[in-house]
Design a protein around this motif. Structure first.
Motif, mmCIF file in Angstrom:
data_model
loop_
_atom_site.group_PDB
_atom_site.id
_atom_site.type_symbol
_atom_site.label_atom_id
_atom_site.label_comp_id
_atom_site.label_asym_id
_atom_site.label_seq_id
_atom_site.Cartn_x
_atom_site.Cartn_y
_atom_site.Cartn_z
ATOM 1 N N UNK A 58 -2.312 -99.488 95.996
ATOM 2 C CA UNK A 58 -2.929 -98.174 96.130
ATOM 3 C C UNK A 58 -3.247 -97.517 94.801
ATOM 4 N N UNK A 59 -2.857 -98.135 93.675
ATOM 5 C CA UNK A 59 -3.105 -97.571 92.356
ATOM 6 C C UNK A 59 -4.374 -98.186 91.777
ATOM 7 N N UNK A 60 -5.341 -97.341 91.488
ATOM 8 C CA UNK A 60 -6.608 -97.831 90.948
ATOM 9 C C UNK A 60 -6.417 -98.332 89.521
ATOM 10 N N UNK A 61 -6.934 -99.513 89.227
ATOM 11 C CA UNK A 61 -6.857 -100.101 87.893
ATOM 12 C C UNK A 61 -8.233 -100.126 87.260
ATOM 13 N N UNK A 62 -8.243 -99.935 85.934
ATOM 14 C CA UNK A 62 -9.500 -100.038 85.199
ATOM 15 C C UNK A 62 -9.463 -101.275 84.310
ATOM 16 N N UNK A 63 -10.587 -101.977 84.238
ATOM 17 C CA UNK A 63 -10.658 -103.153 83.390
ATOM 18 C C UNK A 63 -10.192 -104.399 84.109
ATOM 19 N N UNK A 64 -10.290 -105.502 83.410
ATOM 20 C CA UNK A 64 -9.983 -106.795 83.997
ATOM 21 C C UNK A 64 -8.633 -107.316 83.521
ATOM 22 N N UNK A 65 -7.982 -108.076 84.368
ATOM 23 C CA UNK A 65 -6.801 -108.848 84.014
ATOM 24 C C UNK A 65 -7.163 -110.321 84.150
ATOM 25 N N UNK A 66 -6.615 -111.184 83.297
ATOM 26 C CA UNK A 66 -5.619 -110.914 82.263
ATOM 27 C C UNK A 66 -6.188 -110.082 81.111
ATOM 28 N N UNK A 67 -5.292 -109.390 80.413
ATOM 29 C CA UNK A 67 -5.672 -108.610 79.249
ATOM 30 C C UNK A 67 -4.608 -108.776 78.170
ATOM 31 N N UNK A 68 -5.005 -108.554 76.933
ATOM 32 C CA UNK A 68 -4.108 -108.718 75.800
ATOM 33 C C UNK A 68 -3.842 -107.366 75.151
ATOM 34 N N UNK A 69 -2.569 -107.046 74.965
ATOM 35 C CA UNK A 69 -2.156 -105.774 74.383
ATOM 36 C C UNK A 69 -1.568 -106.046 73.000
ATOM 37 N N UNK A 70 -2.053 -105.305 72.000
ATOM 38 C CA UNK A 70 -1.561 -105.431 70.631
ATOM 39 C C UNK A 70 -0.497 -104.380 70.356
ATOM 40 N N UNK A 71 0.583 -104.793 69.703
ATOM 41 C CA UNK A 71 1.670 -103.864 69.381
ATOM 42 C C UNK A 71 2.357 -104.330 68.104
ATOM 43 N N UNK A 93 9.647 -94.860 81.099
ATOM 44 C CA UNK A 93 9.702 -94.697 82.555
ATOM 45 C C UNK A 93 8.925 -93.461 82.978
ATOM 46 N N UNK A 94 9.029 -92.385 82.182
ATOM 47 C CA UNK A 94 8.272 -91.166 82.484
ATOM 48 C C UNK A 94 6.773 -91.449 82.519
ATOM 49 N N UNK A 95 6.301 -92.158 81.502
ATOM 50 C CA UNK A 95 4.864 -92.424 81.406
ATOM 51 C C UNK A 95 4.396 -93.302 82.560
ATOM 52 N N UNK A 96 5.146 -94.351 82.844
ATOM 53 C CA UNK A 96 4.764 -95.234 83.946
ATOM 54 C C UNK A 96 4.675 -94.462 85.255
ATOM 55 N N UNK A 97 5.685 -93.635 85.508
ATOM 56 C CA UNK A 97 5.681 -92.840 86.739
ATOM 57 C C UNK A 97 4.517 -91.862 86.754
ATOM 58 N N UNK A 98 4.285 -91.206 85.627
ATOM 59 C CA UNK A 98 3.192 -90.233 85.556
ATOM 60 C C UNK A 98 1.843 -90.882 85.801
ATOM 61 N N UNK A 99 1.740 -92.191 85.520
ATOM 62 C CA UNK A 99 0.498 -92.926 85.753
ATOM 63 C C UNK A 99 0.463 -93.594 87.123
ATOM 64 N N UNK A 100 1.459 -93.287 87.964
ATOM 65 C CA UNK A 100 1.425 -93.737 89.349
ATOM 66 C C UNK A 100 2.184 -95.006 89.643
ATOM 67 N N UNK A 101 2.866 -95.566 88.633
ATOM 68 C CA UNK A 101 3.603 -96.812 88.842
ATOM 69 C C UNK A 101 5.093 -96.519 88.691
#
Length: 369
Positions: A58-71, A93-101
């Motif tokens: 039920x959570x809308x995603x933007x962009x394609x997977x797989x994707x690569x994240x740089x850190x 955890x706050x951010x993930x929840x705030x984004x619907x996950x």
């Protein structure tokens, strides 16, 4: 990945158990706060509160997977939209929840925790989305790889953390892991950057930008409603007559000064000058013998009890701090209030605007009067 393969991978990771970390985490909350304490929760959570199913369709995603994240520790490939997210440290955890996950697992708070081992702002959002409380695990002795592995996550979030390279390697054996942004000091990532990085990892970048705009708008509104605080100088510190180091003043690497700067206030020039040669330090030690030089319009400090105020005011050295002498000291004794800004997130800051900022505004307005 098949179930046997997943179990094999998790068992290998757990064998590399996380080692206790001697980091300067105390500056992130307070100079005297302990790390998170042990208490496991009893259920897992998902986007729709569906427990073990962790259905995020039920959570809308933007962009394609797989994707690569740089850190900070390189690149992490996320093969598909994450559905079972575990977090370390604070904020993530706050951010993930705030984004619907809703995370399936997160660390239990000891400092600043409510009766659930969580926070009031996290619980309010969890109730709003109809989710279940994540599994809670201890981080007293470092990252709890065993508890995280048992949840079989498909993504581990540590965008705001002090994760070491060794810990990153261990966590990556469990699931794709996101560390802090490249160039950030441990626990020094701004909440906007954590939100953007986590949003990218979850396929929720558009929602992340909207969330940042919304929270920044709330902060700006408070600033506009209180124009007298513009340019008010501050020192945010831990001042304690009983401590070995009696004064720690937080620098602009720390979230507390960052937040007040967003409100239009200014870091005291003496602190800015003292920290200019230490760009990676959260706080600078200030000699009590020079307390009268720690000049600012207001002083904010954490204390373990209200009695500390009187102890500071009556101390022959600490009582000479200009803001103390002028009666413009804000003493925070509520741990959750401290946590809401020291570990800033898009959920904690709106709570802080209602529950922390009024005392700061009152002190600033007293200065103007």
């Amino acid at each position: 990945m098949t179930a046997p393969a997943r179990r094999s991978r998790l068992e290998a990771a757990v064998s590399d158990t996380a080692r206790p970390r001697a980091r300067a985490v105390l500056f992130v909350l307070t100079a005297i706060a302990a790390l998170l304490a042990l208490l496991a929760g009893c259920s897992t959570g998902s986007v729709d509160g569906g427990g073990e199913s962790a259905d995020t369709t039920g959570v809308e995603r933007q962009g394609e997977f797989p994707r690569t994240i740089t850190h900070a520790y390189g690149e992490t490939e996320i093969p598909e939209a994450p559905q079972r997210v575990a977090t370390i440290s604070w904020v993530n955890a706050d951010v993930s929840l705030a984004l619907g996950v809703v995370p399936v697992g997160m660390p239990r708070n000891s400092f600043g925790a409510n009766a659930n081992g969580s926070t009031d702002w996290f619980d309010a959002e969890l109730e709003a989305v109809g989710g279940e409380m994540p599994e809670l695990y201890s981080e007293t002795d470092g990252i709890n790889t065993e508890a995280i592995a048992a949840l079989e996550p498909d993504l581990i979030l540590g965008a705001y953390s002090g994760m070491t390279a060794e810990e990153y390697e261990t966590l990556s054996k469990i699931a794709p892991t996101i560390a802090m942004p490249e160039g950030d000091v441990p626990f020094g990532t701004a909440w906007q950057d954590s939100t953007r990085l986590i949003g990218e990892a979850l396929g929720r970048s558009e929602a992340a930008e909207e969330l940042i705009t919304e929270v920044e708008g709330q902060i700006q509104q408070v600033a506009e409603d209180n124009p007298a605080i513009e340019g008010t100088t501050f020192v945010w510190a831990t001042v304690d007559p009983e401590a070995a180091e009696k004064i720690y003043a937080f620098t602009d690497v720390d979230n507390r000064p960052r937040f007040l700067t967003q409100l239009g206030m200014e870091q005291a020039p003496v602190v800015a000058e003292a920290s200019s040669g230490s760009p990676d330090q959260f706080a600078v030690t200030w000699s009590p013998e020079r307390a009268d030089e720690l000049a600012s319009d207001i002083l904010i400090t954490y204390a373990t009890s209200p009695e500390v105020r009187q102890a500071i005011e009556s101390d022959p050295l600490l009582g000479r701090i200009p803001a103390v002498e002028a009666g413009r000291m804000v003493v925070q004794t509520d741990e959750q209030q401290v946590l809401s800004i020291s570990a800033s997130s898009p959920l904690s800051l709106p709570w802080a605007l209602e529950n922390v900022v009024p005392d700061i505004l009152a002190a600033a307005e007293q200065e103007q009067a």
